[in-house]
Design a protein around this motif. Structure first.
Motif, PDB file in Angstrom:
ATOM      1  N   CYS A  24       0.014 -68.611  58.556  1.00  0.00           N
ATOM      2  CA  CYS A  24       0.026 -68.530  59.291  1.00  0.00           C
ATOM      3  C   CYS A  24      -0.391 -66.954  60.158  1.00  0.00           C
ATOM      4  N   ARG A  48       5.357 -58.876  54.563  1.00  0.00           N
ATOM      5  CA  ARG A  48       5.545 -60.435  53.881  1.00  0.00           C
ATOM      6  C   ARG A  48       6.769 -60.773  52.945  1.00  0.00           C
ATOM      7  N   CYS A  53       7.896 -65.684  58.142  1.00  0.00           N
ATOM      8  CA  CYS A  53       7.235 -64.897  59.589  1.00  0.00           C
ATOM      9  C   CYS A  53       8.103 -64.790  60.419  1.00  0.00           C
ATOM     10  N   SER A  75       7.847 -65.892  63.371  1.00  0.00           N
ATOM     11  CA  SER A  75       8.445 -66.935  63.583  1.00  0.00           C
ATOM     12  C   SER A  75       9.856 -68.144  63.358  1.00  0.00           C
ATOM     13  N   HIS A 112       6.961 -72.396  57.554  1.00  0.00           N
ATOM     14  CA  HIS A 112       5.368 -72.855  58.117  1.00  0.00           C
ATOM     15  C   HIS A 112       4.179 -72.030  57.409  1.00  0.00           C
TER      16      HIS A 112
HETATM   17 ZN   LIG Z   1       3.898 -67.628  61.731  1.00  0.00          ZN
END
Ligand SMILES: [Zn+2]
Ligand SMILES: [Zn+2]
Length: 349
Positions: free
Chosen positions: A157, A344, A37, A39, A58
């Motif tokens: 997530c 993704r 991701c 993040s 995560h």
């Molecule tokens: Zn994320």
């Protein structure tokens, strides 16, 4: 064991990572797959400040390997999707159904990993880019064995954040109008959340015209490469505008696109010091700007619900997985994600 470690300067795939045993109320999970991701990249580029060295990752899914004392809801062999929310389950916020607001879940990173005797931090209470990780019981959500773990990995997530923002935070209603700015991993999940909620008109805006097909597949009824055309489709504006990129000028755009009583929901993450501006008078007529942490989710309920919706064919997960990579290819996965070449990418162990 293998894992992806960021030391403050370099990101490296190592094979000498160790993890401690699960303590009371904890679960040891053998991670099978983990989504990459933005993040994670934000930790590397400094947008999300995090202590180092840290094991990244995560959003993941895997198989329970061991449980600590007091854990009864999962047992070794169970398949689980992992949430990042290590909420305490006992405070007033947890008790009122707002685990994302639990103060004990934020800002206290643990260090269950070690390398050569030195401890490493756990990113987002999760660190799914490791062959094994230890999470709190509340973070391990049992999922059916027939869910592919590469797909289930994304629930924790992207799906929780995007679909949750629509259903839990914005509470999009049947027949509502929705604008989604940015159709990356989060934006696509906002689109399918809007479809699940029964929104009538769902306009996806993304400067990359190659995103149109996937945006429509996830629920967009219209696709634009710039927000300028939104008023042609929705002359009065939108009931809900979701900013999923994290750029202040797009936040302004989302606010300017609102109909009366409309709400702008901020999901993108700009730099921590970023300031946005808007015309105060544009907020009259009952308009609102909503922040949203982690889809305002209740993971034990929502992850199980999304797994069921997936099995019914109502929630797309497989289609989010553009590419899988062995964990050793983290650098390539990160580069593909950085350049928007994948909805993704998923690392597999
Ligand atoms: Zn994320
Ligand atoms: Zn709590």
């Amino acid at each position: 064991m293998r894992g992806v470690v960021f030391d403050g300067t370099r990101t490296e795939v190592v094979d000498d990572l160790e993890i401690r045993d699960p303590g009371p109320g904890e679960v040891l999970v053998a991670v099978a797959a983990a989504g990459l991701c933005h993040s994670d990249l934000s930790v590397i580029d400094g947008t999300i400040p995090f202590p180092v060295p840290v094991v990244l990752g995560h959003e993941g899914a895997g198989v329970v390997e061991a449980v600590g004392p007091g854990v009864g809801h999962v047992k070794p062999g169970d398949h689980v999707a992992l949430s990042t929310l290590a909420n305490c389950g006992a405070c007033a916020q947890c008790d009122r159904g707002r685990p994302t607001m639990c103060r004990k879940a934020i800002g206290r990173p643990g260090r269950p990993f070690s390398r050569g005797g030195k401890p490493l931090f756990q990113f987002a209470s999760n660190s799914a880019f490791a062959e094994r990780t230890v999470v709190r019981a509340v973070q391990a959500v049992k999922i059916p064995d027939d869910l592919p773990l590469t797909s289930a990995a994304l629930i924790g997530c992207g799906v929780l954040t995007g679909v949750g923002a629509v259903l839990n935070r914005a509470k999009v209603g049947l027949g509502d109008t929705v604008v989604v700015i940015g159709t990356g991993g989060i934006g696509l999940n906002v689109l399918q959340g809007a479809r699940l909620a029964g929104a009538l008109t769902v306009v996806a805006v993304d400067s990359n015209p190659a995103k149109e097909a996937v945006a429509r597949q996830f629920g967009a009824t219209h696709f634009l490469t710039s927000a300028e055309g939104v008023r042609d489709i929705l002359p009065d504006g939108a009931d809900h505008a979701f900013e999923c990129v994290g750029r202040t000028e797009l936040i302004r755009q989302a606010i300017d696109l609102l109909d009366r009583h409309g709400q702008a929901v901020l999901l993108g993450v700009p730099a921590a010091s970023a300031e946005a501006s808007f015309l105060v008078s544009s907020m009259y007529l009952d308009k609102s700007i909503l922040g949203c942490r982690y889809g305002s989710s209740r993971p034990q309920r929502d992850i199980a619900l999304y797994a069921d919706l997936y099995r019914e064919g109502r929630l797309l997960l497989d289609e989010l997985v553009t590419e899988t990579y062995p964990v050793e290819d983290f650098a390539k996965a990160a580069d593909d994600a950085h350049h928007g070449r994948v909805a993704r990418g998923v690392l597999v162990f």
